[in-house]
Design a protein around this motif. Structure first.
Motif, mmCIF file in Angstrom:
data_model
loop_
_atom_site.group_PDB
_atom_site.id
_atom_site.type_symbol
_atom_site.label_atom_id
_atom_site.label_comp_id
_atom_site.label_asym_id
_atom_site.label_seq_id
_atom_site.Cartn_x
_atom_site.Cartn_y
_atom_site.Cartn_z
ATOM 1 N N PHE A 100 91.981 -18.419 6.109
ATOM 2 C CA PHE A 100 91.235 -18.828 4.912
ATOM 3 C C PHE A 100 91.686 -18.029 3.699
ATOM 4 N N GLU A 101 91.788 -16.717 3.859
ATOM 5 C CA GLU A 101 92.177 -15.868 2.727
ATOM 6 C C GLU A 101 93.586 -16.189 2.250
ATOM 7 N N ALA A 102 94.487 -16.505 3.182
ATOM 8 C CA ALA A 102 95.859 -16.836 2.796
ATOM 9 C C ALA A 102 95.911 -18.168 2.049
ATOM 10 N N ILE A 103 95.164 -19.150 2.541
ATOM 11 C CA ILE A 103 95.131 -20.447 1.861
ATOM 12 C C ILE A 103 94.492 -20.314 0.488
ATOM 13 N N GLU A 104 93.406 -19.578 0.424
ATOM 14 C CA GLU A 104 92.712 -19.415 -0.849
ATOM 15 C C GLU A 104 93.609 -18.711 -1.873
ATOM 16 N N ALA A 105 94.375 -17.711 -1.433
ATOM 17 C CA ALA A 105 95.278 -17.011 -2.349
ATOM 18 C C ALA A 105 96.339 -17.956 -2.903
ATOM 19 N N GLU A 106 96.800 -18.870 -2.053
ATOM 20 C CA GLU A 106 97.823 -19.827 -2.479
ATOM 21 C C GLU A 106 97.243 -20.919 -3.365
ATOM 22 N N ILE A 107 96.051 -21.381 -3.047
ATOM 23 C CA ILE A 107 95.504 -22.576 -3.677
ATOM 24 C C ILE A 107 94.628 -22.298 -4.894
ATOM 25 N N GLU A 108 93.988 -21.142 -4.947
ATOM 26 C CA GLU A 108 93.013 -20.893 -6.018
ATOM 27 C C GLU A 108 93.560 -21.177 -7.423
ATOM 28 N N PRO A 109 94.729 -20.636 -7.818
ATOM 29 C CA PRO A 109 95.207 -20.943 -9.176
ATOM 30 C C PRO A 109 95.540 -22.411 -9.364
ATOM 31 N N LYS A 110 95.984 -23.063 -8.302
ATOM 32 C CA LYS A 110 96.291 -24.491 -8.383
ATOM 33 C C LYS A 110 94.999 -25.298 -8.492
ATOM 34 N N ARG A 111 93.940 -24.848 -7.820
ATOM 35 C CA ARG A 111 92.649 -25.522 -7.921
ATOM 36 C C ARG A 111 92.144 -25.479 -9.363
ATOM 37 N N GLU A 112 92.242 -24.324 -9.979
ATOM 38 C CA GLU A 112 91.781 -24.185 -11.361
ATOM 39 C C GLU A 112 92.588 -25.090 -12.298
ATOM 40 N N ALA A 113 93.904 -25.129 -12.067
ATOM 41 C CA ALA A 113 94.748 -26.000 -12.890
ATOM 42 C C ALA A 113 94.412 -27.465 -12.651
ATOM 43 N N TYR A 114 94.198 -27.836 -11.390
ATOM 44 C CA TYR A 114 93.862 -29.223 -11.048
ATOM 45 C C TYR A 114 92.575 -29.662 -11.737
ATOM 46 N N LEU A 115 91.546 -28.844 -11.660
ATOM 47 C CA LEU A 115 90.263 -29.216 -12.244
ATOM 48 C C LEU A 115 90.377 -29.416 -13.754
ATOM 49 N N ALA A 116 91.187 -28.582 -14.404
ATOM 50 C CA ALA A 116 91.369 -28.720 -15.851
ATOM 51 C C ALA A 116 92.158 -29.980 -16.190
ATOM 52 N N ILE A 117 93.228 -30.227 -15.433
ATOM 53 C CA ILE A 117 94.059 -31.411 -15.689
ATOM 54 C C ILE A 117 93.279 -32.687 -15.388
ATOM 55 N N ARG A 118 92.573 -32.680 -14.267
ATOM 56 C CA ARG A 118 91.846 -33.885 -13.839
ATOM 57 C C ARG A 118 90.722 -34.238 -14.808
ATOM 58 N N ALA A 119 90.142 -33.219 -15.438
ATOM 59 C CA ALA A 119 89.044 -33.453 -16.371
ATOM 60 C C ALA A 119 89.516 -34.101 -17.665
ATOM 61 N N ASP A 120 90.798 -33.932 -17.983
ATOM 62 C CA ASP A 120 91.354 -34.491 -19.224
ATOM 63 C C ASP A 120 92.097 -35.783 -18.896
ATOM 64 N N GLU A 121 91.351 -36.875 -18.692
ATOM 65 C CA GLU A 121 91.972 -38.119 -18.267
ATOM 66 C C GLU A 121 92.898 -38.696 -19.328
ATOM 67 N N ASP A 122 92.550 -38.518 -20.606
ATOM 68 C CA ASP A 122 93.417 -39.023 -21.674
ATOM 69 C C ASP A 122 94.760 -38.284 -21.663
ATOM 70 N N GLY A 123 94.699 -36.976 -21.487
ATOM 71 C CA GLY A 123 95.926 -36.194 -21.436
ATOM 72 C C GLY A 123 96.766 -36.544 -20.218
ATOM 73 N N LEU A 124 96.084 -36.761 -19.101
ATOM 74 C CA LEU A 124 96.775 -37.125 -17.864
ATOM 75 C C LEU A 124 97.450 -38.485 -18.013
ATOM 76 N N ASP A 125 96.730 -39.442 -18.574
ATOM 77 C CA ASP A 125 97.316 -40.766 -18.781
ATOM 78 C C ASP A 125 98.492 -40.705 -19.752
ATOM 79 N N ALA A 126 98.407 -39.821 -20.735
ATOM 80 C CA ALA A 126 99.506 -39.694 -21.696
ATOM 81 C C ALA A 126 100.780 -39.202 -21.008
ATOM 82 N N ILE A 127 100.628 -38.284 -20.070
ATOM 83 C CA ILE A 127 101.793 -37.797 -19.319
ATOM 84 C C ILE A 127 102.410 -38.927 -18.500
ATOM 85 N N LEU A 128 101.562 -39.718 -17.845
ATOM 86 C CA LEU A 128 102.061 -40.829 -17.036
ATOM 87 C C LEU A 128 102.735 -41.891 -17.898
ATOM 88 N N HIS A 129 102.160 -42.181 -19.066
ATOM 89 C CA HIS A 129 102.753 -43.186 -19.948
ATOM 90 C C HIS A 129 104.089 -42.699 -20.509
#
Length: 329
Positions: free
Chosen positions: A276-305
């Protein structure tokens, strides 16, 4: 001009991602991490195959959500849209024109031998035409972008063989060089075990969530099936789900866990906590980035477009060659 738009002589690699579920740890270790390493060696394209998902996904809102979930996941895990292309399959309609041209060069017998179609029949199902025609759309996905290399698992060789066959057939009939005939790059991506020891899969319900809160992640990991030796007894690390996952997520520290398990006095509960600790160390910063990116749907769609605009420039050139070759002006 970005290096991503310089078509030759750099070889092009293309990866498709089917948006049918929330990504789990198996997707990260077995697909995302290996695929993102290709950017160091190839001109890379990654597309979200939303039209492929229609063979099974019947909820429009769910599909829209899965597309954004997948895009945000790959971005959070390190995909740099300035170095590569990330786009929705459906944003490049040229893929359907090429699909039709290719379908006119393929025998139905080739499609009847498709793994997904045959497996559905073997289960007593009546597969939809999308499953039957799936390999043609997949071939068009690849050939539309002058793809040189396709990273695949061993179970996907049939799809690429069909792609190569139809590309070579079109070139033979209408002019060599009309389409690039791609090569396979057999992936060495690991098989990631799920909580029951079988391959991690959404359909099996044995996945480890990638971006759920730590409390839920820990609960899932503590539920991994293990053998029932006493705490003081030695334990076999090799082949156990906990150890195999630990070796994938923390390879440098895996020998230490193996020694502890084999020495005794170190239980599966301790091993799960370390995992658990090893996975959390690897994933925690990515989780924070994911939540921020996912919350900005307009920004996310702009990247895809933006990615789709660059992808369409490549697609336009390819379909232009094909139209001219086959006699459609």
């Amino acid at each position: 001009m970005s290096t991503c738009d310089n078509l030759r002589p750099v070889k092009t690699s293309l990866t498709g991602i089917k948006p049918t579920h929330l990504p789990h740890l198996g997707n990260y270790l077995g697909a995302i991490r290996p695929a993102l390493s290709l950017v160091e060696h190839y001109r890379t394209l990654y597309f979200i195959a939303d039209y492929h998902a229609l063979t099974t996904v019947r909820d429009a809102d769910a599909l829209r959500g899965y597309v954004r979930d997948v895009a945000a996941t790959w971005l959070a895990c390190g995909l740099d849209p300035d170095r590569t292309l990330l786009y929705r399959q459906s944003d490049v309609p040229e893929v359907f024109e090429l699909t039709w041209v290719l379908s006119c060069l393929l025998a139905t017998g080739q499609l009847e031998r498709g793994h997904a179609y045959k497996d559905a029949l073997a289960r007593g199902e009546s597969p939809n035409a999308g499953i039957f025609n799936y390999p043609i759309l997949m071939a068009a996905d690849i050939l539309l972008y002058d793809t040189d290399v396709v990273p695949i698992g061993k179970d996907q060789k049939q799809h690429l063989e069909l792609t190569r066959d139809v590309a070579a057939r079109l070139n033979h009939l209408y002019g060599e060089g009309t389409l690039v005939v791609p090569e396979a790059r057999i992936s060495n991506a690991p098989l990631v075990p799920g909580t029951d020891g079988e391959k991690m899969s959404k359909s099996k319900g044995n996945g480890i969530p990638l971006f759920e809160p730590p409390k839920k992640l820990r609960k899932v990991i503590m539920g991994i099936k293990t053998t029932s030796e006493a705490l003081e007894d030695p334990k076999t690390a090799e082949g156990s789900t906990v150890y195999e996952l630990y070796r994938l997520i923390a390879p440098d520290r895996a020998p230490e866990m193996e020694q502890k398990l084999e020495a005794g006095g170190y239980g599966w509960g301790h091993a799960k906590e370390d995992l658990f600790e090893a996975i959390e160390a690897e994933i925690e910063p990515k989780r924070e980035a994911y939540l921020a990116i996912r919350a900005d749907e307009d920004g996310l769609d702009a990247i895809l477009h933006a990615g789709a605009e660059r992808a369409r420039a490549i697609a336009h050139r390819t379909i232009g060659r094909v139209r001219s070759a086959v006699g459609i002006e």
